[in-house]
Design a protein around this motif. Structure first.
Motif, PDB file in Angstrom:
ATOM      1  N   ALA A 279      30.021  35.873  34.257  1.00 23.99           N
ATOM      2  CA  ALA A 279      30.275  36.427  32.923  1.00 23.99           C
ATOM      3  C   ALA A 279      31.682  36.997  32.789  1.00 23.99           C
ATOM      4  CB  ALA A 279      29.226  37.481  32.592  1.00 23.99           C
ATOM      5  N   VAL A 280      32.057  37.888  33.708  1.00 29.32           N
ATOM      6  CA  VAL A 280      33.342  38.576  33.570  1.00 29.32           C
ATOM      7  C   VAL A 280      34.505  37.602  33.696  1.00 29.32           C
ATOM      8  CG1 VAL A 280      34.847  40.371  34.488  1.00 29.32           C
ATOM      9  CG2 VAL A 280      32.379  40.746  34.399  1.00 29.32           C
TER      10      VAL A 280
ATOM     11  N   SER B 287      33.725  25.044  33.310  1.00 28.13           N
ATOM     12  CA  SER B 287      35.055  24.453  33.212  1.00 28.13           C
ATOM     13  C   SER B 287      35.987  25.417  32.487  1.00 28.13           C
ATOM     14  CB  SER B 287      35.001  23.124  32.439  1.00 28.13           C
ATOM     15  OG  SER B 287      34.177  22.193  33.099  1.00 28.13           O
ATOM     16  N   VAL B 288      35.377  26.383  31.774  1.00 24.98           N
ATOM     17  CA  VAL B 288      36.151  27.375  31.018  1.00 24.98           C
ATOM     18  C   VAL B 288      36.987  28.260  31.932  1.00 24.98           C
ATOM     19  CG1 VAL B 288      34.401  29.197  31.023  1.00 24.98           C
ATOM     20  CG2 VAL B 288      35.962  29.022  29.097  1.00 24.98           C
ATOM     21  N   PHE B 289      36.681  28.312  33.233  1.00 24.41           N
ATOM     22  CA  PHE B 289      37.423  29.210  34.116  1.00 24.41           C
ATOM     23  C   PHE B 289      38.915  28.874  34.138  1.00 24.41           C
ATOM     24  CE2 PHE B 289      34.065  31.077  37.234  1.00 24.41           C
ATOM     25  CZ  PHE B 289      33.377  31.600  36.160  1.00 24.41           C
ATOM     26  N   ALA B 290      39.266  27.649  34.487  1.00 22.90           N
ATOM     27  CA  ALA B 290      40.678  27.290  34.639  1.00 22.90           C
ATOM     28  C   ALA B 290      41.271  26.665  33.382  1.00 22.90           C
ATOM     29  CB  ALA B 290      40.850  26.326  35.815  1.00 22.90           C
ATOM     30  N   LEU B 291      40.437  26.093  32.525  1.00 22.77           N
ATOM     31  CA  LEU B 291      40.944  25.371  31.357  1.00 22.77           C
ATOM     32  C   LEU B 291      41.825  26.237  30.459  1.00 22.77           C
ATOM     33  CD1 LEU B 291      41.090  22.788  29.719  1.00 22.77           C
ATOM     34  CD2 LEU B 291      38.892  23.391  28.670  1.00 22.77           C
ATOM     35  N   PRO B 292      41.448  27.483  30.134  1.00 25.43           N
ATOM     36  CA  PRO B 292      42.331  28.290  29.276  1.00 25.43           C
ATOM     37  C   PRO B 292      43.719  28.527  29.874  1.00 25.43           C
ATOM     38  CG  PRO B 292      40.128  29.220  29.293  1.00 25.43           C
ATOM     39  CD  PRO B 292      40.165  28.161  30.362  1.00 25.43           C
ATOM     40  N   PHE B 293      43.811  28.622  31.200  1.00 23.00           N
ATOM     41  CA  PHE B 293      45.124  28.792  31.821  1.00 23.00           C
ATOM     42  C   PHE B 293      45.951  27.510  31.685  1.00 23.00           C
ATOM     43  CE2 PHE B 293      42.730  32.205  33.775  1.00 23.00           C
ATOM     44  CZ  PHE B 293      43.652  33.236  33.786  1.00 23.00           C
ATOM     45  N   ALA B 294      45.295  26.363  31.820  1.00 22.41           N
ATOM     46  CA  ALA B 294      45.998  25.097  31.630  1.00 22.41           C
ATOM     47  C   ALA B 294      46.474  24.949  30.192  1.00 22.41           C
ATOM     48  CB  ALA B 294      45.081  23.930  32.003  1.00 22.41           C
TER      49      ALA B 294
ATOM     50  N   ARG C 281      29.384  46.460  45.105  1.00 19.96           N
ATOM     51  CA  ARG C 281      29.647  47.367  46.226  1.00 19.96           C
ATOM     52  C   ARG C 281      29.061  46.760  47.498  1.00 19.96           C
ATOM     53  NH1 ARG C 281      26.902  51.117  43.028  1.00 19.96           N
ATOM     54  NH2 ARG C 281      25.458  51.432  44.787  1.00 19.96           N
ATOM     55  N   ALA C 282      29.553  47.214  48.612  1.00 21.10           N
ATOM     56  CA  ALA C 282      29.076  46.674  49.884  1.00 21.10           C
ATOM     57  C   ALA C 282      27.577  46.873  50.058  1.00 21.10           C
ATOM     58  CB  ALA C 282      29.835  47.314  51.044  1.00 21.10           C
ATOM     59  N   ASP C 283      27.028  47.954  49.488  1.00 21.86           N
ATOM     60  CA  ASP C 283      25.603  48.228  49.630  1.00 21.86           C
ATOM     61  C   ASP C 283      24.795  47.812  48.401  1.00 21.86           C
ATOM     62  OD1 ASP C 283      26.631  50.092  47.893  1.00 21.86           O
ATOM     63  OD2 ASP C 283      25.649  51.819  48.810  1.00 21.86           O
ATOM     64  N   ASP C 284      25.435  47.105  47.460  1.00 24.60           N
ATOM     65  CA  ASP C 284      24.725  46.663  46.254  1.00 24.60           C
ATOM     66  C   ASP C 284      25.394  45.404  45.709  1.00 24.60           C
ATOM     67  OD1 ASP C 284      23.302  46.289  43.952  1.00 24.60           O
ATOM     68  OD2 ASP C 284      23.990  48.116  42.952  1.00 24.60           O
ATOM     69  N   LEU C 285      24.805  44.243  46.043  1.00 24.17           N
ATOM     70  CA  LEU C 285      25.318  42.959  45.580  1.00 24.17           C
ATOM     71  C   LEU C 285      24.465  42.385  44.457  1.00 24.17           C
ATOM     72  CD1 LEU C 285      26.126  41.322  49.042  1.00 24.17           C
ATOM     73  CD2 LEU C 285      27.696  42.534  47.519  1.00 24.17           C
ATOM     74  N   SER C 286      23.662  43.221  43.825  1.00 30.83           N
ATOM     75  CA  SER C 286      22.712  42.733  42.820  1.00 30.83           C
ATOM     76  C   SER C 286      23.392  42.190  41.570  1.00 30.83           C
ATOM     77  CB  SER C 286      21.730  43.849  42.431  1.00 30.83           C
ATOM     78  OG  SER C 286      22.419  44.948  41.845  1.00 30.83           O
ATOM     79  N   ARG C 287      24.654  42.592  41.345  1.00 27.06           N
ATOM     80  CA  ARG C 287      25.338  42.160  40.123  1.00 27.06           C
ATOM     81  C   ARG C 287      26.480  41.182  40.412  1.00 27.06           C
ATOM     82  NH1 ARG C 287      26.486  47.652  36.858  1.00 27.06           N
ATOM     83  NH2 ARG C 287      27.066  48.375  38.963  1.00 27.06           N
ATOM     84  N   VAL C 288      26.384  40.478  41.536  1.00 27.75           N
ATOM     85  CA  VAL C 288      27.415  39.500  41.881  1.00 27.75           C
ATOM     86  C   VAL C 288      27.519  38.414  40.815  1.00 27.75           C
ATOM     87  CG1 VAL C 288      27.959  37.595  43.440  1.00 27.75           C
ATOM     88  CG2 VAL C 288      27.454  39.853  44.367  1.00 27.75           C
ATOM     89  N   ASN C 289      26.387  37.893  40.347  1.00 28.30           N
ATOM     90  CA  ASN C 289      26.433  36.814  39.357  1.00 28.30           C
ATOM     91  C   ASN C 289      27.084  37.272  38.055  1.00 28.30           C
ATOM     92  OD1 ASN C 289      25.358  34.797  40.949  1.00 28.30           O
ATOM     93  ND2 ASN C 289      23.253  35.218  40.347  1.00 28.30           N
TER      94      ASN C 289
END
Length: 296
Positions: free
Chosen positions: A272-273, A20-27, A259-267
């Motif tokens: 996090a970011v 919920s922290v994603f949008a709450l700080p903007f609100a 990257r298109a050839d490396d999605l290992s860090r999508v999460n």
């Protein structure tokens, strides 16, 4: 009771309640901006902010649980999501429907405690945040529909305080739309093959992963541009501008993780970011806004 609590815990984990922290700080930033040069008694301010938080959390919970309810059959076929609470049977559809109804009712209650306009707009807000669940079946622009679901948060918070809108807040809402759409494109890269096989739509499924990531970067650049425009329109100071720079740096880092050839860090990029993006943005802008507050 233990069974109910187990289902509740499993559902909250599935809908990532903590995010919920994603949008709450903007609100909350929009609420602080609305209170600038709009003096209210301290007690009234505290009540307004409390009900804004309740409304935000309730709306997101209703929307995410509804999404899991609507997509449960699709999720059951996707190896990445088959172990989630509904597809795996740890949570029933009946329990999920009850959770959605309770969250939506809590949202309407919170809106009623803010002001009459918020109450009148509450069905529309629920339609926006819950309607997103169907858009992936219809259009690759579903990322922007999710963006709109989060992007209404700043405008809604401003309305909760002022009972009206302001062009600067609409710029802030637009920035949230593009930020959300950008990171949702990154997340959807994981399901390109599945989406194509099952007739679901996303920008990476339509264009390919590499072009999809390019669109994500364009959206994130647009977010920074809208934030800068909001900073100027709302006549904020150097701390808020530093917040815009911090967001830009974090988005560059987020994009570098995938990257298109490396999605290992999508999460890492998605969860996090983006949490840090919203929190640091709020910290810088709140520090700029609060000294100008006047409280009766």
């Amino acid at each position: 009771m233990r069974a109910v609590l187990r289902q509740a815990a499993a559902l909250l984990e599935t809908i990532k309640f903590q995010h919920s922290v994603f949008a709450l700080p903007f609100a909350m930033t929009a609420a602080l901006l609305a209170l600038r040069d709009f003096p209210l008694p301290g007690r009234v301010i505290a009540e307004k902010l409390l009900w804004i938080v309740v409304a935000m959390v309730a709306a997101r919970s209703a929307a995410m649980a509804f999404n899991r309810f609507v997509d449960s059959d699709i999720d059951a076929q996707n190896p990445r999501t088959a172990g989630w609470a509904l597809p795996s049977g740890r949570v029933s559809k009946g329990f999920t429907a009850g959770f959605v109804a309770a969250s939506a009712a809590l949202f309407v209650l919170a809106a009623s405690r803010l002001n009459p306009l918020c109450l009148k707009l509450s069905p529309l807000a629920l339609a926006v945040v819950m309607g997103y669940s169907y858009t992936k079946r219809l259009t690759p622009l579903s990322h922007l529909a999710l963006g709109a679901a989060l992007g209404i948060a700043p405008a809604a918070a401003w309305i909760a305080i002022r009972g009206s809108l302001d062009p600067g807040i609409l710029l802030l809402s637009a920035s949230v739309v593009l930020w959300t759409a950008g990171f949702d494109i990154i997340y959807s890269c994981q399901d390109v093959d599945f989406d194509r096989t099952h007739g679901l739509h996303s920008i990476p499924a339509r264009l390919g992963i590499a072009p999809g990531l390019l669109v994500s970067r364009v959206f994130h650049a647009g977010m920074v541009a809208f934030l800068a425009a909001a900073w100027q329109q709302l006549e904020l100071g150097w701390l808020a501008l530093a917040g815009v720079a911090a967001v830009a740096a974090l988005l560059v880092y987020e994009q570098s993780l995938v990257r298109a050839d490396d999605l290992s860090r999508v999460n890492a990029a998605f969860f996090a970011v983006n949490g840090w993006v919203s929190l640091l943005f709020f910290g810088f802008w709140a520090a700029d806004i609060l000294p100008s507050w006047r409280i009766h």
